[in-house]
Design a protein around this motif. Structure first.
Motif, PDB file in Angstrom:
ATOM      1  N   UNK A 114       0.838  -1.204   0.000  1.00 53.48           N
ATOM      2  CA  UNK A 114       0.000   0.000   0.000  1.00 53.48           C
ATOM      3  C   UNK A 114       0.872   1.253   0.000  1.00 53.48           C
ATOM      4  N   UNK A 121       1.192   8.323   3.216  1.00 53.10           N
ATOM      5  CA  UNK A 121       2.063   8.437   4.389  1.00 53.10           C
ATOM      6  C   UNK A 121       2.037   7.117   5.187  1.00 53.10           C
ATOM      7  N   UNK A 123       2.544   6.539   8.221  1.00 55.14           N
ATOM      8  CA  UNK A 123       1.866   6.608   9.523  1.00 55.14           C
ATOM      9  C   UNK A 123       0.401   6.210   9.394  1.00 55.14           C
ATOM     10  N   UNK A 124      -0.265   6.785   8.416  1.00 57.01           N
ATOM     11  CA  UNK A 124      -1.691   6.548   8.289  1.00 57.01           C
ATOM     12  C   UNK A 124      -1.962   5.118   7.823  1.00 57.01           C
ATOM     13  N   UNK A 125      -1.158   4.657   6.888  1.00 59.93           N
ATOM     14  CA  UNK A 125      -1.372   3.290   6.394  1.00 59.93           C
ATOM     15  C   UNK A 125      -1.184   2.284   7.520  1.00 59.93           C
ATOM     16  N   UNK A 127      -1.363   2.780  10.656  1.00 58.92           N
ATOM     17  CA  UNK A 127      -2.442   2.953  11.631  1.00 58.92           C
ATOM     18  C   UNK A 127      -3.660   2.153  11.190  1.00 58.92           C
ATOM     19  N   UNK A 128      -3.976   2.254   9.901  1.00 59.49           N
ATOM     20  CA  UNK A 128      -5.117   1.527   9.357  1.00 59.49           C
ATOM     21  C   UNK A 128      -4.921   0.025   9.437  1.00 59.49           C
ATOM     22  N   UNK A 129      -3.744  -0.452   9.023  1.00 63.72           N
ATOM     23  CA  UNK A 129      -3.558  -1.907   9.046  1.00 63.72           C
ATOM     24  C   UNK A 129      -3.515  -2.413  10.486  1.00 63.72           C
ATOM     25  N   UNK A 131      -5.263  -1.332  12.880  1.00 67.29           N
ATOM     26  CA  UNK A 131      -6.655  -1.453  13.267  1.00 67.29           C
ATOM     27  C   UNK A 131      -7.239  -2.751  12.685  1.00 67.29           C
ATOM     28  N   UNK A 132      -6.873  -3.042  11.449  1.00 69.58           N
ATOM     29  CA  UNK A 132      -7.362  -4.266  10.818  1.00 69.58           C
ATOM     30  C   UNK A 132      -6.823  -5.499  11.557  1.00 69.58           C
ATOM     31  N   UNK A 134      -5.833  -5.735  14.557  1.00 66.27           N
ATOM     32  CA  UNK A 134      -6.460  -5.840  15.873  1.00 66.27           C
ATOM     33  C   UNK A 134      -7.862  -6.422  15.742  1.00 66.27           C
ATOM     34  N   UNK A 135      -8.587  -5.981  14.715  1.00 65.14           N
ATOM     35  CA  UNK A 135      -9.931  -6.523  14.498  1.00 65.14           C
ATOM     36  C   UNK A 135      -9.887  -8.010  14.217  1.00 65.14           C
TER      37      UNK A 135
END
Ligand SMILES: Nc1ncnc2c1ncn2[C@@H]1O[C@H](COP(=O)(O)OP(=O)(O)OP(=O)(O)O)[C@@H](O)[C@H]1O
Ligand SMILES: Nc1ncnc2c1ncn2[C@@H]1O[C@H](COP(=O)(O)OP(=O)(O)OP(=O)(O)O)[C@@H](O)[C@H]1O
Ligand SMILES: [Mg+2]
Ligand SMILES: [Mg+2]
Lengths: 337, 354, 494, 330
Positions: A114, A121, A123-125, A127-129, A131-132, A134-135
């Motif tokens: 990605x 950036x 950081x954001x990517x 952060x998103x993964x 979260x994934x 963790x889910x």
């Protein structure tokens, strides 16, 4: 003389000075800092953060922050444990590590794809993964505390070194995972300094365009860094489980920020291209030392966060101002030729 | 909706008062004094249509998985619809959200194990104003609850922990205390109760750092517990006892004690399986706990009795060992207290499996 | 001898900018070929296409008669093409050794780092040009000229067959340029082909065998140097016959009283600078990259703190601690690098133009009047002739010249007394360049005092009444109107 | 004019579409439980707190930074107000002291924000690290002044604001709406707002254009601090208490919201209404998931992460198309 002058230019040098001063203060107040058992304890506490610090270092030097390593560690360790359990291969600790590394690399590669493909950036990517992951870990798998397979248990119980403080009679042992840490650092050191791919990591972080022109494959290097980060995080995750003697899914998340603070304290430049393993170790040592000595020097539990916050702010301010100063050093006025 | 109306025919006036909360503070006061009138919570719905929601601190923890066993057992036994929900993050704000969402879904009873009782007072009050039965657990200071069900009170529990510790360390010497966070309300209650009891009953014992509570935090992590315990033990090598009230604490402390090679008695709260190795090796001398399965069952049971309009109070039989005749203590709230404490030692730990 | 390089019909556009509109370039083996053209005509772009850094939209590339359908940087290096990029293309965070050795190591497809080999390559590289530098220093700590020398020495590899030099002399002193030319002669003897990019007349004539001139992304002419004259060269580059004196004579000279005077000014980067600037006067400041001219302009605009000396505006000694103080005094600066310093590239033209005037366009209640903002920007877009269809478009969709006009418009909107322009026409096409020069002369004739910082000698001659020359942070020469000529300036700057 | 509306609101339109689709799904699958006034009222209250913080984080991100400390600024402000009310409620009468406490809390929030801004602008600490350090610091201070325990005993005269409805809308949500409107105006209609965008786009160019970057940054973080303080005050009223670690999971949530709301993580672009809609979407989603007893709440993280990356990619693709179109046009 020149060596000394060079030394004073490195932020590692300042962290080292801070560490020395702090350790003398701690020694003076508690009389315990330089005891052999305390030193072994400190080294032990540094093992997992130092492994994570590698992830943070590699990503910062080449691209930008990676905050997904704690969850990659948690998820890949979990998956490795359930696969080995399901396949009945728990006797061998190597197999668990291998599985974890494979899973971790896949997750890291996802970050890499990605980030490289879309130039988002990091950081954001991450952060998103995060979260994934963790889910998936807590939502889909409903991971819970688990006992370790026999192989890892043996590894957790084994010790590399036991010391006993002659004065207090207190002992301390260095776990086997220390060897893994050493191995990882040696490998990373060799790769970063003695292979062109490793130099490419620095080149890409220093100037992406120049790197591409010189013939580095910028995309492959970045992708490789994030994949490797996944693998390293996975190793860190299994090490954490080994050292706690069980798998604790909820204890992984949240470690990333302190690790990042540690490596920035150790001189890693947030803008990329600069950062050393020495700095990683020193930064991690500093923060570990601080958080593991507040009780020794008798700071109330209630004030501990204030202290840690202050150390992070002061430490990063020093290194930020210093590197800003360095960037302002203009070419000296030359004598007219 | 119709469902809502159906479930709360007895409390229609109250539902109306909430709709007009902006009125004045006095109206609120007037109604809230009735909030504890159990008769108002009797449901006219069929038992099969009741929904009892149990909201935990963190559904992934073994402790609450064990609680879910009890909750489901109750559901199967009675045919009442039970659900157990936890927040997406183990933090008070997320728990408030889950509780509010449950209220809006029109559950008939809410059984809550609060992360921070203070943070959910307003939500629970709102629930009660809507005619929802509210039962809590591990929250002896929760005001907005019909009953707080406890295996015993925090005070007694703290005292019992201290008794065990005192016994194991011969009623003399230094000891230290660990909690998860200084912000963990129940842990701090246990810790304070321990200390109070020690000052009264065991004058020869001494809490390190001049009685500062707690000595250290485990931050809900076994590894941190281990690190902090080691630090405390290094700073105070003459310690004879250590207590930890979060389930992460004692394994960490015990590991530290074993590694340092000290003779320190560890007493604390936790689940049997996790503590077994250390209890068997003798490092953890006593584990105090109650069975969360029973607590889950009991909360649902009390809720269902109120919905059915049955009497609950001093001496009620909640149908489980240890809760066959509960005591009722009137403090911040009405607290139903069983005699369901479990004391695990080397001798009996193998009788438990969770 | 055959052609070492043949590119045909190369087209390349960036967004809406057609940088190359079908360029051909053929270079014979062993020659020194000069590629010339005004700023922004596409020289660097064609080089990046040859080196595989850009993929052309159309066209073919042949090196040594071998076609490369898709060229990549490593393929180009392997084929023996080495490039000295205009922006040096170095790694500031790494040591001199690594900067020098990377290209060769990578070209040889080596996977491992052998420190001895690195050092050997680096030592050889610097030895070739007698470049005295601490090989273990970090490049970011070195002065600009050293960076350029690193870029040059790096390209002089053993296996290099074609070395492309994109304006390699911008930061070099005369001595260093001379040395570079000796090296080029040596290389030529060894059969290495050189593609030399420059728009400096004397350099081109001194070193090259043949010349290709580009204008606006198109070929104008290719011929042996012997067939070229200075006059023709200028004409082919600019597309018009230059009569610099006529330009200046045309305008009404209207030089008034002193508006700014600078005495003994020093700051990091320059020392003891003195000059006076009058109303209606255009003062040129020229010198090489790294000579301190940029720093001087920054100090006058409140972006660099002077360490000594005074600045006097309209008779009053002033301190300029920051940009808004400069703005209040009526000083404006069009910065050197419009992409990073001048423009908010992804933001609209409107925002870019009105940023310095926001205070005036805000009502008492603190609300920015959208109507006024749009009107203000429309006025300047029209006045200075920014070619765009929609003022809401991001400024990055404009061509270089129009982008520069936007920055210029932003500062003209503040109605400055002293307008400083650093490299006002770098990367600007001829039409726009002409417009900008005329605009500056018009503004001066209306009484504005203007300082033009530029290394484009033709530009200084065409626009300035007076020029000061800087070198190594000091003023080394002052030339008044009559003395301003190509020769005098060229010799003063080197 | 039409084209203009289209251009500005492309991202917002997309978000609104997601919102509508979601509402339809919710309507169909959970008609009775979800679609009722009470549910919306409680969602409105819940989203207010992290919504306000998300607005603050949004401003900081537009300015090219990030604020990780807002949750702890909120808690510190809430605790300050709570402690003041607690101590003065016994001695004071009337509501003057409540107003004073509220003012002090907002000042505390502003001061924390200014502190962050100072670290980031003058000391040049990267925003991520500065606010990471300051969050530990603010949380530490909260623990010290509250002894780590819940600050309760908030006077009725204040907590009634937690239940007050204005025309059927919770007071807190009205505050949220006002903040959204004010901040939208500030960011789109004032000099300061424009400067935040420009500094976020290119700080160097902003400096060359005469913008005082340091002051813009400090004010951005101060706004974030003030919004966080308001969030802290509202939560103090809603839950009648304040605590040093309340809402610690909101930090990451706010960042996700802000990015989902269309703010460019590199700074310079994004709109306040976009953030506000993203807040609503998140709240609906998490409340909706709570309707299903068998779906663990942890799935929310999964959905959220996927949504974030999907939206990023979607924005990337549409932006690319837009640029191609613009290039053709010019
Ligand atoms: N990456 C890019 N994106 C957009 N436009 C570009 C890009 N690179 C070059 N251009 C444009 O293409 C044109 C040619 O640029 P190029 O750099 O090749 O000029 P040049 O002849 O090398 O000029 P100079 O003498 O200033 O070096 C210019 O108008 C420039 O603005
Ligand atoms: N290391 C470098 N790599 C690439 N480009 C550079 C480098 N150093 C300088 N430049 C280019 O040169 C420009 C000017 O650099 P610098 O400020 O060091 O010298 P200068 O200001 O041009 O010279 P002077 O001091 O005479 O004004 C920069 O804006 C940049 O475009
Ligand atoms: Mg060029
Ligand atoms: Mg310059």
């Amino acid at each position: 003389m020149k060596k000394l002058k060079n030394l004073t230019k490195q932020s590692e040098f300042y962290v080292f000075i801070i560490i020395v001063v702090l350790s003398i203060i701690i020694q003076a107040r508690s009389g315990l800092f330089f005891a052999n058992n305390n030193i072994v304890d400190t080294v032990r506490s540094m093992i997992v953060p130092s492994i994570y610090a590698l992830c943070a270092l590699l990503s910062f030097v080449s691209t930008g922050p990676d905050v997904s390593f704690p969850l990659i560690a948690a998820l890949s360790t979990y998956l490795a444990l359930i696969t080995t359990n399901a396949l009945g291969m728990g006797e061998s600790m190597v197999i668990v590590f291998v599985f974890a590394i494979v899973y971790g690399s896949i997750m890291g590669a996802l970050n890499g794809i990605i980030i490289v493909k879309y130039k988002f950036p990091s950081l954001i990517v991450t952060l998103g993964t995060s979260s994934i992951f963790s889910g998936i870990l807590l939502g889909a798998f409903e991971a819970e505390r688990m006992d370790l397979p026999a192989g890892l248990q043996r590894m957790g119980k084994a010790s590399l070194l036991s010391v006993k403080n002659a004065e207090t009679g207190l002992g301390s042992t260095l776990p086997m995972t220390f060897l893994i840490l050493v191995a990882l650092y040696v490998i990373t050191y060799l790769v970063l300094n003695y292979t062109m791919v490793g130099r490419g990591v620095y080149a890409v972080g220093g100037d992406e365009v120049s790197a591409e022109r010189a013939g580095f494959n910028v995309k492959k290097i970045r992708f490789g860094v994030f994949t490797a980060n996944g693998a390293i995080a996975a190793i860190g995750g299994v090490c954490y489980a080994v050292m706690s003697m069980r798998y604790l899914p909820t204890e992984y998340a949240g470690g990333e920020m302190i690790v990042i603070a540690a490596i920035v304290l150790g001189g890693t430049r947030m803008a990329g291209g600069v950062g050393t393993l020495k700095g990683c170790i020193l930064g991690t040592l500093l923060l570990t030392m601080v958080s593991n000595s507040l009780i020794l020097i008798g700071i109330s539990v209630y004030w501990q966060k204030v202290f840690i916050g202050a150390i992070i702010i002061i430490g990063t301010a020093v290194s930020a101002l210093q590197s800003y100063g360095a960037s302002r050093v203009k070419s000296k006025v030359k004598e007219a030729a | 909706g119709t469902q809502e109306g159906g479930s709360k025919t007895t409390t229609t006036e109250k539902t109306e008062t909430t709709e007009t909360t902006e009125d004045t503070a006095e109206t609120n006061d007037a109604t809230s004094s009735d909030l504890y009138d159990l008769a108002k919570y009797k449901s006219t719905k069929d038992k099969k249509d009741w929904t009892i929601a149990v909201v935990t601190k963190d559904n992934t923890a073994n402790w609450f998985k064990r609680m879910e066993v009890g909750v489901n057992e109750f559901g199967e036994e009675t045919g009442i619809n039970v659900i157990q929900k936890g927040p997406a993050n183990a933090d008070a704000a997320s728990q408030v959200q889950v509780i509010d969402d449950m209220i809006n879904q029109g559950v008939d009873a809410l059984c809550v194990v609060p992360i921070d009782p203070g943070a959910i007072e307003a939500s629970l009050k709102n629930a009660m104003e809507k005619g929802i039965v509210v039962i809590t657990h591990e929250a002896s200071n929760q005001v907005n609850t019909l009953f707080d069900t406890e295996a015993f009170t925090a005070k007694d529990f703290g005292a019992a922990l201290m008794d065990s510790l005192a016994k194991d360390m011969g009623e003399a010497g230094k000891y230290a205390m660990m909690v998860a966070y200084t912000t963990s309300t129940t842990h701090m209650e246990y810790a304070n109760a321990e200390y109070e009891h020690q000052k009264e009953a065991y004058p020869n014992m001494e809490l390190v750092n001049d009685g500062a509570i707690p000595t250290c935090e485990s931050e809900e992590s076994i590894d941190t517990a281990y690190e902090r315990a080691k630090e405390v033990l290094k700073a105070n090598p003459d310690i004879k006892g250590f207590t930890g009230v979060a389930s992460t604490d004692c394994p960490g402390i015990a590991k530290a004690v074993e590694e340092l090679g000290l003779d320190v008695k560890v007493v604390g709260v936790g689940t049997p399986n996790e503590f077994k190795p250390y209890v068997e090796s003798g490092t953890i001398s006593t584990v105090k706990l109650w069975d969360p399965k029973d607590s889950g069952y009991v909360m649902c049971k009390v809720a269902s009795m109120i919905l059915a309009g049955e009497e609950v109070g001093e001496g009620t039989d909640l149908g489980l060992d240890g809760y066959n005749s509960v005591a009722m203590v009137q403090g911040d709230n009405r607290c139903l207290i069983g005699q369901a404490d479990i004391t695990l030692t080397k001798e009996n730990i193998n009788d438990y499996d969770f | 001898m055959g052609n070492i390089l043949a590119v045909k019909g190369i087209k390349k556009s960036f967004g809406g900018v057609h940088a190359l509109k079908g360029v051909d370039l053929t270079i014979k083996e062993g020659e020194t070929h000069c590629l010339a053209g005004e700023n922004g005509c596409g020289k660097s772009t064609i080089i990046k296409v040859i080196s595989g850094f850009y993929q052309p939209d159309e066209g073919t590339i042949e090196i040594n008669e071998k076609g490369y359908p898709v060229m990549t940087p490593s393929e180009a290096i392997n084929a023996g093409v080495q490039v000295i990029y205009q922006d040096f293309s170095i790694f500031p965070n790494l040591t001199v050794i690594e900067n020098l050795a990377f290209n060769q190591i990578l070209a040889n497809k080596k996977k491992l780092v052998n420190k001895k080999e690195f050092r050997r390559i680096a030592e050889e590289a610097v030895k070739k040009i007698n470049f005295d530098v601490d090989l273990d220093a970090l490049v970011e700590t070195l002065p600009v000229a050293d960076k350029q020398l690193i870029a040059i020495s790096r390209a002089l590899l053993d296996n290099a067959k074609l070395i492309i030099m994109d304006e390699p002399t911008t930061a070099l002193t005369k001595k260093e340029v001379k040395r570079l030319f000796e090296i080029i002669t040596d290389l030529k003897k060894n059969g290495v082909t050189i593609l030399f990019v420059s728009h400096k007349l004397d350099e081109v004539f001194e070193i090259s065998d043949s010349i290709t001139i580009l204008r606006n992304g198109e070929n104008v002419i290719t011929c042996p140097t012997s067939e070229m004259t200075e006059e023709k060269f200028t004409y082919y580059m600019t597309g018009r016959h230059f009569d610099t004196n006529q330009n200046k004579a045309d305008m009404e000279k209207n030089i008034g009283e002193t508006i700014m005077s600078v005495k003994g000014l020093s700051a990091p980067g320059f020392e003891n600078v003195n000059f006076e600037l009058h109303k209606g006067e255009i003062l040129g400041v020229t010198g090489q990259l790294g000579s301190g001219r940029t720093e001087l302009s920054l100090a006058l605009f409140g972006l660099l703190k002077p360490t000594a000396g005074t600045i006097t505006m309209e008779g009053k000694e002033v301190k300029i601690p920051n940009v808004s103080a400069a703005e209040k005094l009526g000083i404006a600066l069009v910065p050197e690098d419009r992409l990073t310093e001048g423009l908010f590239l992804p933001q609209s033209i409107i925002k870019n133009i009105t940023v310095s005037k926001m205070d005036e366009l805000t009502s008492k209640a603190g609300i920015l009047s959208n109507k006024k903002v749009v009107e203000e920007s429309a006025k300047w877009v029209k006045d200075i002739g920014v070619a765009t269809k929609n003022h809401e478009f991001p400024v990055q969709t404009l061509s270089g010249g129009n982008q520069q006009k936007v920055v210029l418009g932003r500062w003209l909107a503040t109605n400055p007394k002293v307008l400083i322009l650093n490299g006002p026409t770098v990367g600007v096409d001829i039409g726009a360049k002409y417009d900008i020069h005329s605009l500056l002369r018009k503004l001066a004739s209306e009484g504005m005092a203007i300082i033009i910082v530029s290394d484009d000698i033709a530009e200084v001659i065409a626009t300035c009444d007076r020029a000061i020359v800087m070198q190594g942070g000091r003023v080394t020469g002052q030339l008044d109107g009559s003395e301003l000529s190509n020769d005098s300036l060229t010799s003063a700057t080197n | 004019m039409m084209a203009k509306i289209k251009k500005i609101d492309a991202n917002i339109l997309r978000l609104i579409m997601i919102l509508i689709v979601f509402l339809i799904i919710a309507c169909v699958t959970q008609p009775t439980n979800f679609m009722k006034a009470d549910n919306f009222r409680s969602m409105a209250k819940q989203m207010t707190e992290y919504g306000l913080m998300a607005l603050g984080v949004g401003v900081c991100m537009i300015s090219g930074g990030i604020d990780l400390s807002c949750v702890y600024i909120a808690n510190l402000s809430g605790i300050t107000a709570g402690l003041m009310m607690q101590s003065m409620s016994t001695t004071s009468s009337g509501s003057g002291y409540i107003l004073l406490s509220v003012l002090v809390a907002i000042l505390v929030g502003a001061a924390c924000g200014i502190f962050n801004g100072f670290l980031i602008s003058y000391l040049r600490i990267p925003a991520m690290l500065a606010t990471l350090g300051s969050y530990q610091l603010f949380m530490g201070i909260s623990i010290v002044i509250s002894n780590g325990s819940t600050v309760s005993g908030i006077p009725e005269g204040y907590t009634m604001w937690g239940t007050t409805l204005l025309a059927g809308i919770p007071f807190a949500f009205v505050v949220f709406l006002i903040c959204i409107i004010l901040l939208s105006l500030i960011m789109s209609k004032t000099r300061f707002g424009q400067k935040v965008y420009l500094v976020g786009t290119n700080a160097k160019a902003a400096k060359f254009a005469g913008i005082k970057n340091n002051s813009v940054l400090i004010r951005s973080y101060m706004i974030s601090g003030i919004l966080s303080a308001i969030a802290g005050l509202l939560s103090l009223a809603r839950i009648n208490s304040a605590k040093a670690d309340f809402g610690s999971s909101y930090t990451m949530q706010t960042i996700l919201i802000v990015v989902l709301g269309g703010v460019n993580p590199d700074g310079g672009f994004g709109s306040i209404p976009g953030i506000a809609i993203a807040v609503v979407i998140l709240q609906l989603l998490s409340s909706y998931l709570n309707m299903f007893p068998n779906i663990s709440n942890y799935y929310r993280d999964l959905i959220w992460g996927v949504a974030l990356i999907a939206v990023l990619i979607l924005n990337f693709v549409t932006n690319k198309r837009k640029q191609a179109r613009l290039a053709k046009a010019s």
